[in-house]
Design a protein around this motif. Sequence first.
Motif, short mmCIF file in Angstrom:
data_model
loop_
_atom_site.label_atom_id
_atom_site.label_comp_id
_atom_site.label_asym_id
_atom_site.label_seq_id
_atom_site.Cartn_x
_atom_site.Cartn_y
_atom_site.Cartn_z
N ARG A 37 0.86 -1.19 0.00
CA ARG A 37 0.00 0.00 0.00
C ARG A 37 0.90 1.25 0.00
O ARG A 37 1.37 1.69 1.05
CB ARG A 37 -0.92 -0.01 1.22
N LEU A 38 1.13 1.81 -1.18
CA LEU A 38 2.13 2.86 -1.35
C LEU A 38 1.58 4.27 -1.33
O LEU A 38 2.35 5.23 -1.51
CB LEU A 38 2.87 2.64 -2.68
N LEU A 39 0.28 4.46 -1.10
CA LEU A 39 -0.26 5.82 -1.12
C LEU A 39 0.43 6.72 -0.10
O LEU A 39 0.69 7.89 -0.36
CB LEU A 39 -1.77 5.79 -0.84
N PHE A 40 0.74 6.15 1.09
CA PHE A 40 1.34 6.96 2.15
C PHE A 40 2.72 6.47 2.57
O PHE A 40 3.23 6.85 3.62
CB PHE A 40 0.40 6.99 3.36
N GLY A 41 3.33 5.61 1.78
CA GLY A 41 4.67 5.12 2.08
C GLY A 41 5.41 4.81 0.80
O GLY A 41 4.83 4.75 -0.28
#
Length: 743
Positions: free
Chosen positions: A508-512
């Motif tokens: 989950r790369l939206l916030f990382g």
Amino acid sequence: MPKSPAKPSPIYLAVLAALAAPAWAQQADKPPADKTQLETVTVTAERRSENIKDVPNSVTAIKGELLDALNSGGQDVRMLAGRAPSLNIESSFGRAFPRFYIRGFGNSDFDLNASQPVSLVLDDVVQESPLLKGFPMFDVEQIEVVRGPQGTLFGRNSPAGVVKFDSVKPSQLAESYVNLGLGSFSAANLEGAINAPINAQMAVRLSMQVQHRDDWVDNTAPNPKNSKLEGYDDNALRAQFLYAPDKSFSALFNLHGRKLEGTARLFRANIIQPGTNNLVPGFDEEKISIDGRNEQNLDSFGGNLRLKWDWGSMALTSITGYEKLDSFSRGDIDGGFGASFAPPMGPGFIPFPAESADGMPKHKQLTQEFRLESRTGGAFSWLVGAYYFNEDVNIDSFNYDTLAGGVQNGYAWQKQENTAWALYGSANMVLGGGWSVRGGVRYTKDEKDFSAQRTQSPIGGGATGVLTASPSDNDTSGDLSVSYALNKDVNLYARYARGFRAPSIQGRLLFGDTLSVAGSETVDSFEGGIKGDFWNKRARLALTAFSYEVKNQQLTAVGGATNFNTLINAAKTEGRGAEIDFQAILAENLLVTLSGSYNKTEIRDPNLRIAPCGGGCTVLDPTNGSTVSIDGNPLPNAPKNVYNFTLRYGIPLANGEAYIYTDWAYRSKINFFLYESVEFTGKPLTEGGLRVGYRWDHGKYEVAAFGRNITNEIQVIGGIDFNNLTGMINEPRTYGVQFKAIF
């Protein structure tokens, strides 16, 4: 604005009514005709049909009147929570994505690529994607909850256990049924089936479910995107065709599909009183204040083919399964409206808005299993098999700027191909003198190819490159059990089992900016117990004690101040407890069941630390800078105590029977997250159901009034921890009437 779920059309309802199910007598778990003995319960927990008391494993079968009562309010699979010892089910996606826990062992990860240690098997085909595990329960012959590692015969990600659904199969009996329920919130629940022999060799069975509920939660936020919420249309269909030209061969074809449209899970900002786990004063479950959009849809389709050749001394079974789905779920994650820097805001303090969505636009799963077993019926029997699994998933993650009208401001994608294969074998031997032994072994090879990328950042982080991971592993798992028959009705048993779960990936790369990979986990489990029929088969008891140790357990650090899911491995987790299943005919027309469990789980890793909440909760764990230690904590969503009680009293009448049926489920407090905090501790929850009805004409017709959660106990059962004291609640009281007819 998403339109409200449409009510089923009269034509649609008429078609379903025409597809009118299993004969009621086949599904009833009430006393048989003489009302003096319990019926024999047959399960396939070990891939063979056996009397439940002869299976050296902790198993609960759910069927008949309890299953019908649970279904009466139009609920989804989460209604099974607490209905069997050591079983819990919850979801932050609503009806679409259930998360299963057995003996406290599960996974709270909400990513669409999440791996779960409880395997769900529908008509002998594993449903690996969490989105497939929510398939509606209709025209079901039996549900089996098999506790403890099932590393030999099921294997695929089953270190905690298996929940097994078996649909009613086509037969040579011409029969049909229709079951119509109307209830609160304008709910309409319609189920029906028709079984039609074509000739002596072929039969077809068609079954269908339609579930509808109006939106019943008012959105009081200024200029909301959705003015009312919590409605749904959840429709499903199954078609089966049986070809059995003789006793030596049969072919069973199964096609099934589901279409769900409605509301995603509602997150409610600041509904927990700070410093407590109480709901805020004046809380009203029929109101919410959110300024983001809420919608959910899921379409799934699948089929399987079961071929069986019986050669007298041996039988070969081939099971081919295919599943695909397309889903999208969008919600207001902060659970409120406005923000501290963009007033007005509420309810309470909203530091910043959060609105996101996850979709799976492409998915396919292909499975193939071959199973060869002995059929001699002697003191020694055996079974060997081979299994192949392939799954492709594409996942889209979106973020939206709520304050700018909901425009998209973030996007990331994930892709994964998972291929696995296994060889397994199992043998049973009767040693004499009441002793018998059985055991098995399974070799598994699992490989994953994963890639992910963020192309648009909601927090100014820019795009990432394409990040990849390709973990793989192999393992040998299995089980060994010994049974001793005290007499023809009572057995003692002891069992050792080892389970395995392959590496998992979180992207989950939206916030990382990084992927996280959890290594393989293994579990060693010991259990022993007694099973038997007593009082001339007027009572049945199963009592089990167990302990297990998970090495390198895969855990998910959910949320926290950074709102980022991270996979981690705990060095060791320990669990121990006991389970009881009891049924008894206390009088000629009085049937009682009582089940319960005690589970104590502890994470054992003094070096494991995670980020705590970012929403103002009171953390109880030792803190060091920005992280806390979770050593010694229980597993999340793992109640220590689960109890279930049912009572049925029948009153014979001239042309039928009036009856009262009540069922109650209790679970003790739970932690929502890996860390412990005051606010994110769920209180004990008790939910009860009641049915009062009348059957006549030899059980062909039935009318009943029902209620679910009749005390209307409302509790926070889940949380969002990165922004404020956001919570999710259980289903409120529902009630209605039902009419069933068998033709």
